[in-house]
Design a protein around this motif. Structure first.
Motif, PDB file in Angstrom:
ATOM      1  N   LEU A  11       7.221  -3.401  10.822  1.00 52.43           N
ATOM      2  CA  LEU A  11       7.439  -4.411   9.783  1.00 52.43           C
ATOM      3  C   LEU A  11       6.118  -5.042   9.349  1.00 52.43           C
ATOM      4  CD1 LEU A  11       9.472  -6.034   8.098  1.00 52.43           C
ATOM      5  CD2 LEU A  11       9.677  -7.609  10.014  1.00 52.43           C
ATOM      6  N   VAL A  12       5.286  -5.375  10.325  1.00 53.22           N
ATOM      7  CA  VAL A  12       3.971  -5.957  10.017  1.00 53.22           C
ATOM      8  C   VAL A  12       3.142  -4.966   9.207  1.00 53.22           C
ATOM      9  CG1 VAL A  12       1.795  -6.740  11.016  1.00 53.22           C
ATOM     10  CG2 VAL A  12       3.939  -7.478  12.022  1.00 53.22           C
ATOM     11  N   ALA A  13       3.193  -3.691   9.588  1.00 53.21           N
ATOM     12  CA  ALA A  13       2.428  -2.661   8.878  1.00 53.21           C
ATOM     13  C   ALA A  13       2.874  -2.572   7.428  1.00 53.21           C
ATOM     14  CB  ALA A  13       2.590  -1.316   9.578  1.00 53.21           C
ATOM     15  N   ARG A  14       4.203  -2.656   7.200  1.00 52.87           N
ATOM     16  CA  ARG A  14       4.721  -2.611   5.827  1.00 52.87           C
ATOM     17  C   ARG A  14       4.285  -3.843   5.037  1.00 52.87           C
ATOM     18  NH1 ARG A  14       9.554  -0.425   7.686  1.00 52.87           N
ATOM     19  NH2 ARG A  14      10.555  -2.463   7.684  1.00 52.87           N
ATOM     20  N   ILE A  15       4.324  -5.006   5.674  1.00 57.91           N
ATOM     21  CA  ILE A  15       3.953  -6.247   4.984  1.00 57.91           C
ATOM     22  C   ILE A  15       2.477  -6.246   4.607  1.00 57.91           C
ATOM     23  CG2 ILE A  15       3.642  -8.736   5.307  1.00 57.91           C
ATOM     24  CD1 ILE A  15       6.184  -8.665   7.044  1.00 57.91           C
ATOM     25  N   ILE A  37      11.758 -13.063  12.931  1.00 59.38           N
ATOM     26  CA  ILE A  37      12.746 -12.168  12.328  1.00 59.38           C
ATOM     27  C   ILE A  37      12.387 -11.891  10.870  1.00 59.38           C
ATOM     28  CG2 ILE A  37      15.185 -11.907  11.737  1.00 59.38           C
ATOM     29  CD1 ILE A  37      15.736 -13.881  14.061  1.00 59.38           C
ATOM     30  N   THR A  38      12.040 -12.922  10.140  1.00 61.45           N
ATOM     31  CA  THR A  38      11.802 -12.759   8.702  1.00 61.45           C
ATOM     32  C   THR A  38      10.343 -12.409   8.419  1.00 61.45           C
ATOM     33  OG1 THR A  38      11.228 -15.077   8.399  1.00 61.45           O
ATOM     34  CG2 THR A  38      13.557 -14.504   8.219  1.00 61.45           C
ATOM     35  N   ARG A  39      10.146 -11.946   7.206  1.00 56.10           N
ATOM     36  CA  ARG A  39       8.780 -11.617   6.753  1.00 56.10           C
ATOM     37  C   ARG A  39       7.926 -12.886   6.711  1.00 56.10           C
ATOM     38  NH1 ARG A  39       7.804  -7.019   3.200  1.00 56.10           N
ATOM     39  NH2 ARG A  39       9.281  -5.392   3.763  1.00 56.10           N
ATOM     40  N   ASP A  40       8.532 -14.007   6.367  1.00 59.25           N
ATOM     41  CA  ASP A  40       7.799 -15.276   6.327  1.00 59.25           C
ATOM     42  C   ASP A  40       7.295 -15.663   7.707  1.00 59.25           C
ATOM     43  OD1 ASP A  40       7.802 -15.793   3.639  1.00 59.25           O
ATOM     44  OD2 ASP A  40       9.697 -16.912   3.669  1.00 59.25           O
ATOM     45  N   ASN A  41       8.142 -15.441   8.737  1.00 58.46           N
ATOM     46  CA  ASN A  41       7.716 -15.718  10.111  1.00 58.46           C
ATOM     47  C   ASN A  41       6.478 -14.888  10.458  1.00 58.46           C
ATOM     48  OD1 ASN A  41      11.161 -15.796  11.135  1.00 58.46           O
ATOM     49  ND2 ASN A  41       9.814 -17.532  10.738  1.00 58.46           N
ATOM     50  N   ILE A  42       6.528 -13.623  10.080  1.00 63.56           N
ATOM     51  CA  ILE A  42       5.418 -12.721  10.413  1.00 63.56           C
ATOM     52  C   ILE A  42       4.157 -13.129   9.649  1.00 63.56           C
ATOM     53  CG2 ILE A  42       4.613 -10.349  10.108  1.00 63.56           C
ATOM     54  CD1 ILE A  42       7.424  -9.498  11.048  1.00 63.56           C
ATOM     55  N   ARG A  43       4.339 -13.503   8.378  1.00 62.02           N
ATOM     56  CA  ARG A  43       3.172 -13.940   7.590  1.00 62.02           C
ATOM     57  C   ARG A  43       2.519 -15.174   8.202  1.00 62.02           C
ATOM     58  NH1 ARG A  43       6.600 -12.947   3.035  1.00 62.02           N
ATOM     59  NH2 ARG A  43       6.160 -10.906   2.183  1.00 62.02           N
ATOM     60  N   SER A  44       3.344 -16.079   8.715  1.00 67.89           N
ATOM     61  CA  SER A  44       2.786 -17.282   9.338  1.00 67.89           C
ATOM     62  C   SER A  44       2.040 -16.931  10.629  1.00 67.89           C
ATOM     63  CB  SER A  44       3.876 -18.307   9.614  1.00 67.89           C
ATOM     64  OG  SER A  44       4.769 -17.825  10.594  1.00 67.89           O
ATOM     65  N   LEU A  45       2.542 -15.926  11.361  1.00 59.25           N
ATOM     66  CA  LEU A  45       1.840 -15.477  12.577  1.00 59.25           C
ATOM     67  C   LEU A  45       0.502 -14.824  12.224  1.00 59.25           C
ATOM     68  CD1 LEU A  45       4.785 -14.066  14.714  1.00 59.25           C
ATOM     69  CD2 LEU A  45       3.383 -16.047  15.242  1.00 59.25           C
ATOM     70  N   ILE A  51      -1.301 -12.222  14.897  1.00 62.14           N
ATOM     71  CA  ILE A  51      -1.245 -10.816  14.469  1.00 62.14           C
ATOM     72  C   ILE A  51      -2.457 -10.560  13.580  1.00 62.14           C
ATOM     73  CG2 ILE A  51       0.084  -9.091  13.216  1.00 62.14           C
ATOM     74  CD1 ILE A  51       2.585 -10.794  13.740  1.00 62.14           C
ATOM     75  N   TRP A  52      -3.105  -9.418  13.767  1.00 64.82           N
ATOM     76  CA  TRP A  52      -4.227  -9.034  12.916  1.00 64.82           C
ATOM     77  C   TRP A  52      -4.307  -7.519  12.826  1.00 64.82           C
ATOM     78  CZ3 TRP A  52      -4.780 -10.436  17.967  1.00 64.82           C
ATOM     79  CH2 TRP A  52      -5.494  -9.599  18.798  1.00 64.82           C
ATOM     80  N   THR A  53      -5.171  -7.038  11.943  1.00 64.92           N
ATOM     81  CA  THR A  53      -5.360  -5.585  11.805  1.00 64.92           C
ATOM     82  C   THR A  53      -6.806  -5.243  12.114  1.00 64.92           C
ATOM     83  OG1 THR A  53      -5.883  -5.827   9.466  1.00 64.92           O
ATOM     84  CG2 THR A  53      -3.601  -5.347  10.012  1.00 64.92           C
ATOM     85  N   VAL A  54      -7.011  -4.025  12.575  1.00 65.89           N
ATOM     86  CA  VAL A  54      -8.366  -3.546  12.853  1.00 65.89           C
ATOM     87  C   VAL A  54      -8.788  -2.594  11.745  1.00 65.89           C
ATOM     88  CG1 VAL A  54      -8.260  -3.822  15.352  1.00 65.89           C
ATOM     89  CG2 VAL A  54      -7.467  -1.704  14.330  1.00 65.89           C
ATOM     90  N   LYS A  55     -10.075  -2.464  11.560  1.00 63.08           N
ATOM     91  CA  LYS A  55     -10.586  -1.567  10.529  1.00 63.08           C
ATOM     92  C   LYS A  55     -10.373  -0.119  10.949  1.00 63.08           C
ATOM     93  CE  LYS A  55     -14.071  -4.471   8.433  1.00 63.08           C
ATOM     94  NZ  LYS A  55     -15.481  -4.691   8.208  1.00 63.08           N
ATOM     95  N   PRO A  56     -10.151   0.776   9.966  1.00 61.62           N
ATOM     96  CA  PRO A  56      -9.995   2.188  10.324  1.00 61.62           C
ATOM     97  C   PRO A  56     -11.323   2.758  10.792  1.00 61.62           C
ATOM     98  CG  PRO A  56     -10.033   1.937   7.950  1.00 61.62           C
ATOM     99  CD  PRO A  56     -10.023   0.554   8.536  1.00 61.62           C
ATOM    100  N   LYS A  57     -11.262   3.640  11.762  1.00 64.32           N
ATOM    101  CA  LYS A  57     -12.484   4.251  12.262  1.00 64.32           C
ATOM    102  C   LYS A  57     -12.813   5.478  11.437  1.00 64.32           C
ATOM    103  CE  LYS A  57     -12.995   2.780  16.960  1.00 64.32           C
ATOM    104  NZ  LYS A  57     -12.681   3.068  18.346  1.00 64.32           N
ATOM    105  N   GLY A  58     -14.093   5.709  11.251  1.00 60.43           N
ATOM    106  CA  GLY A  58     -14.528   6.882  10.514  1.00 60.43           C
ATOM    107  C   GLY A  58     -15.806   7.408  11.120  1.00 60.43           C
ATOM    108  N   THR A  59     -16.206   8.592  10.681  1.00 63.36           N
ATOM    109  CA  THR A  59     -17.442   9.168  11.167  1.00 63.36           C
ATOM    110  C   THR A  59     -18.593   8.585  10.367  1.00 63.36           C
ATOM    111  OG1 THR A  59     -16.230  11.191  11.587  1.00 63.36           O
ATOM    112  CG2 THR A  59     -18.611  11.339  11.680  1.00 63.36           C
TER     113      THR A  59
END
Length: 149
Positions: A11-15, A37-45, A51-59
């Motif tokens: 769900l987080v990945a989709r948001i 449960i809701t998208r709003d809850n996840i956005r607040s987190l 919750i956070w995302t990491v940068k994609p790794k590349g060569t």
């Protein structure tokens, strides 16, 4: 208590519009993530930093590009590597501009030194502009000719 948060991760990945494997959760706040449960809850987190995302790794191409630039300084410049006419490497207009500027500069210097009169200067200037003068050597010949007249 161990919580299965695979669906939350999806769900987080989709948001956030990223891949599932780039999503990270704060280990201390897993209970909050599981309760959301809701998208709003996840956005607040996400906003709070649970919750956070990491940068994609590349060569990395940095070292390769550096090596290539060093190599290119010495290689591939000989006669055998040149393809096409001379005008393919240096445009006709660039050659013309350089030639005309140098001729105009020489004319100006000659006029300032009083080697040529104003009348001769403008006559030759117009010839340079019209493309009549081939080179600096030709210009010098024309100056000699104009002086003898």
């Amino acid at each position: 208590m161990v919580v299965n948060i695979r669906k939350k991760r999806e769900l987080v990945a989709r948001i956030l519009g990223v891949g599932v494997n780039r999503v990270r959760f704060e280990p201390d706040k897993l209970e909050d993530v599981a309760d959301s449960i809701t998208r709003d809850n996840i956005r607040s987190l996400v906003k709070s930093g649970a919750i956070w995302t990491v940068k994609p790794k590349g060569t990395s191409r940095g070292r390769a590009e550096e090596k290539r630039s060093v190599w290119k300084k010495m290689h591939g410049k000989g006669q055998g590597s040149k393809k096409g006419k001379k005008t393919a490497r240096v445009g006709k207009k660039e050659v013309y501009v350089v030639r005309v500027r140098s001729m105009r500069y020489h004319l100006r210097v000659m006029k300032e030194r009083k080697d040529i009169t104003n009348e001769i200067y403008w006559n030759l200037y117009k010839q340079v502009n019209g493309g009549h003068v081939r080179s600096l050597a030709h210009l010098r010949d024309l100056v000699k000719e104009a002086k003898t007249r």
